[in-house]
Design a protein around this motif. Sequence first.
Motif, PDB file in Angstrom:
ATOM      1  N   ASP A 211       0.813  -1.224   0.000  1.00  0.00           N
ATOM      2  CA  ASP A 211       0.000   0.000   0.000  1.00  0.00           C
ATOM      3  C   ASP A 211       0.839   1.263   0.000  1.00  0.00           C
ATOM      4  N   GLY A 212       2.148   1.133  -0.031  1.00  0.00           N
ATOM      5  CA  GLY A 212       3.010   2.304  -0.129  1.00  0.00           C
ATOM      6  C   GLY A 212       3.599   2.791   1.175  1.00  0.00           C
ATOM      7  N   ALA A 213       3.453   2.034   2.268  1.00  0.00           N
ATOM      8  CA  ALA A 213       3.994   2.450   3.553  1.00  0.00           C
ATOM      9  C   ALA A 213       5.498   2.216   3.591  1.00  0.00           C
ATOM     10  N   GLY A 214       6.226   3.230   4.071  1.00  0.00           N
ATOM     11  CA  GLY A 214       7.661   3.106   4.215  1.00  0.00           C
ATOM     12  C   GLY A 214       8.029   2.440   5.526  1.00  0.00           C
ATOM     13  N   PRO A 215       9.307   2.279   5.792  1.00  0.00           N
ATOM     14  CA  PRO A 215       9.739   1.614   7.028  1.00  0.00           C
ATOM     15  C   PRO A 215       9.241   2.312   8.293  1.00  0.00           C
ATOM     16  N   PHE A 216       9.308   3.647   8.296  1.00  0.00           N
ATOM     17  CA  PHE A 216       8.844   4.360   9.488  1.00  0.00           C
ATOM     18  C   PHE A 216       7.347   4.205   9.669  1.00  0.00           C
ATOM     19  N   ARG A 217       6.575   4.268   8.582  1.00  0.00           N
ATOM     20  CA  ARG A 217       5.113   4.122   8.671  1.00  0.00           C
ATOM     21  C   ARG A 217       4.740   2.716   9.137  1.00  0.00           C
ATOM     22  N   VAL A 218       5.446   1.711   8.654  1.00  0.00           N
ATOM     23  CA  VAL A 218       5.180   0.338   9.102  1.00  0.00           C
ATOM     24  C   VAL A 218       5.467   0.203  10.591  1.00  0.00           C
ATOM     25  N   PHE A 219       6.577   0.813  11.026  1.00  0.00           N
ATOM     26  CA  PHE A 219       6.936   0.741  12.441  1.00  0.00           C
ATOM     27  C   PHE A 219       5.904   1.442  13.311  1.00  0.00           C
ATOM     28  N   TRP A 220       5.490   2.631  12.921  1.00  0.00           N
ATOM     29  CA  TRP A 220       4.617   3.444  13.766  1.00  0.00           C
ATOM     30  C   TRP A 220       3.154   3.001  13.699  1.00  0.00           C
ATOM     31  N   SER A 221       2.682   2.643  12.533  1.00  0.00           N
ATOM     32  CA  SER A 221       1.252   2.361  12.358  1.00  0.00           C
ATOM     33  C   SER A 221       0.899   0.885  12.395  1.00  0.00           C
TER      34      SER A 221
END
Length: 311
Positions: A211-221
């Motif tokens: 869905d386009g999530a980067g490493p930081f977005r995967v970690f946080w969300s």
Amino acid sequence: MRARLAQLTRRRERDAADTGADRSILSDHDRKRGGVRVSMTAVHVFLFVGLVVAGLGPLLWLAKAAVTPTQDTLSQPFALWPNGIDWANLSQAWNDIHIDQYFWNTLVVAAGSWFFQVFVATTAGYALSVLRPRYAPILNGLVLATLFIPAVVLLVPLYLTILHPPLIDVSLLNTYWAVWLPAAANAFNILLVKRFFDSLPREVFEAARTDGAGPFRVFWSVVLPMSKPILGVVSVFAVIAAWKDFLWPLLVLPDPAVQPLSVRLPAVQSQTELDVFLAALAISTIIPVVLFLIFQRLFLRGAGLGGAVKG
């Protein structure tokens, strides 16, 4: 003959079902027997009373002694207030020993240690478990190897590093950074969090990346919302370790104005009445007890480090 075979088949199926259901030492049939039920009840009561006495006994006695005059504590240590309750011990401990100041110092030390330990443990565990660079096994081995180094061996080099930190060349002595930063490098918490992250479903990470999530977005969300059990475990470990730590704060915080309770209470013991000192000890145990009561559900869920998410 066929009826006999059918009866034997049904009996075997029933026995197999019973065997699958009875996964403890005693089966349901044995538990219903009067003698077994009475003996099991007696064992449960004995274990419960023993655990209460061993676990809560010292805390309950400390709470009682905190509001008991010194003479009563010395002459009748297990009597319930033979000459009444002395509530002035608590106010005297709070005001005369300056428990309020040292209590605040302890809160600052514990809060900072908790933040940095959780931050380092979650980010390092995320890098080793989810991102998995090619050199991750080497890092994992190095982190594991630090567990075999005795803490006493690291006191001198760590103290010299705090006294003359590299790059900034400003001594961290008598600052809370001297306690927070060394506490952050906790290999046990890193490995604990990494093992928990290993049990998370990889399909969720792949879907988030799709869905386009980067490493930081995967970690946080994604990762952090699924990791509440292990975050509760690490939080309890971090705060309790910071709350009871004595040697390292004694070395890097020589100024009494910034010392926590674990350092100041032994220092003022010889100058304080026994009842007031016990009241100060009782006050110092409040936060760890309350913290565990708040996080006990997360702690018990995460203690086994089983599968975090199924499906």
